[in-house]
Scaffold this motif. Sequence first.
Motif, PDB file in Angstrom:
ATOM      1  N   ALA A  15       0.834  -1.206   0.000  1.00 37.25           N
ATOM      2  CA  ALA A  15       0.000   0.000   0.000  1.00 37.25           C
ATOM      3  C   ALA A  15       0.869   1.256   0.000  1.00 37.25           C
ATOM      4  CB  ALA A  15      -0.934  -0.007   1.212  1.00 37.25           C
ATOM      5  N   ALA A  16       1.963   1.248   0.773  1.00 36.14           N
ATOM      6  CA  ALA A  16       2.858   2.410   0.814  1.00 36.14           C
ATOM      7  C   ALA A  16       3.525   2.640  -0.541  1.00 36.14           C
ATOM      8  CB  ALA A  16       3.907   2.231   1.914  1.00 36.14           C
ATOM      9  N   GLN A  19       0.998   3.950  -3.133  1.00 36.76           N
ATOM     10  CA  GLN A  19       0.732   5.379  -2.949  1.00 36.76           C
ATOM     11  C   GLN A  19       1.884   6.214  -3.496  1.00 36.76           C
ATOM     12  OE1 GLN A  19       0.132   6.617   1.119  1.00 36.76           O
ATOM     13  NE2 GLN A  19      -0.799   8.539   0.482  1.00 36.76           N
ATOM     14  N   ARG A  20       3.120   5.819  -3.189  1.00 45.96           N
ATOM     15  CA  ARG A  20       4.296   6.569  -3.659  1.00 45.96           C
ATOM     16  C   ARG A  20       4.376   6.583  -5.180  1.00 45.96           C
ATOM     17  NH1 ARG A  20       8.268   7.163   0.489  1.00 45.96           N
ATOM     18  NH2 ARG A  20       9.995   7.302  -0.979  1.00 45.96           N
ATOM     19  N   GLN A  22       1.885   5.951  -7.300  1.00 47.31           N
ATOM     20  CA  GLN A  22       0.582   6.216  -7.911  1.00 47.31           C
ATOM     21  C   GLN A  22       0.087   5.012  -8.726  1.00 47.31           C
ATOM     22  OE1 GLN A  22       1.222   9.976  -9.913  1.00 47.31           O
ATOM     23  NE2 GLN A  22       0.871  11.091  -8.010  1.00 47.31           N
ATOM     24  N   THR A  24      -1.976   0.934  -8.067  1.00 51.17           N
ATOM     25  CA  THR A  24      -2.885   0.245  -7.155  1.00 51.17           C
ATOM     26  C   THR A  24      -2.148  -0.902  -6.474  1.00 51.17           C
ATOM     27  OG1 THR A  24      -3.656  -1.196  -8.916  1.00 51.17           O
ATOM     28  CG2 THR A  24      -4.938   0.807  -8.511  1.00 51.17           C
TER      29      THR A  24
END
Length: 175
Positions: A15-16, A19-20, A22, A24
């Motif tokens: 998840a990290a 997010q970094r 961009q 999924t």
Amino acid sequence: MLIGPPGAGKSTVAAALAQRWQLTARDTDTDVETTAGKSVADVFVEDGEPRFRELERQAVATALAEHDGVLALGGGAVLDPQTQDALRSYRDGGGVVVFLDVSLAHAAPRVGLNQSRPLLVGSPRAQWQALMDARRPVYEEVATVQVSTDGLRPVEVAESIETALREQRVTEPGA
């Protein structure tokens, strides 16, 4: 793609990273639960480990075919010979397989070595160590890079992965 034992932080780090970068994030244990309509622990108890491993093998194959973001595999997925072949092909085709390594001392508080860990019933610490001893050679063999998660927050693990990938001259997206 992230592989490693229970407590390494695969889902959280996925998840990290997503997010970094961009992208999924996807977790094959969640895919198994969706397919089975019950938790991984319930699949083990009600249907047995062979059924779980079958669902897990299918989940990995499907995710490799469909998902172009960050993928977290269940800790034991690498034990299946078909999955090992798929991971090697993925890696050899330019995909990144990151082995998130963790010591028992750091894994224990993360997973509690308790409920919802069906393979850790009985003597959880001894079971975890036995699992890790059996799986470590496979994790190391199929991985592009290896990163320790001991004492690190998920964002720090993500940074360590980025550093390791730069050192290997591997691009980040699609890892």
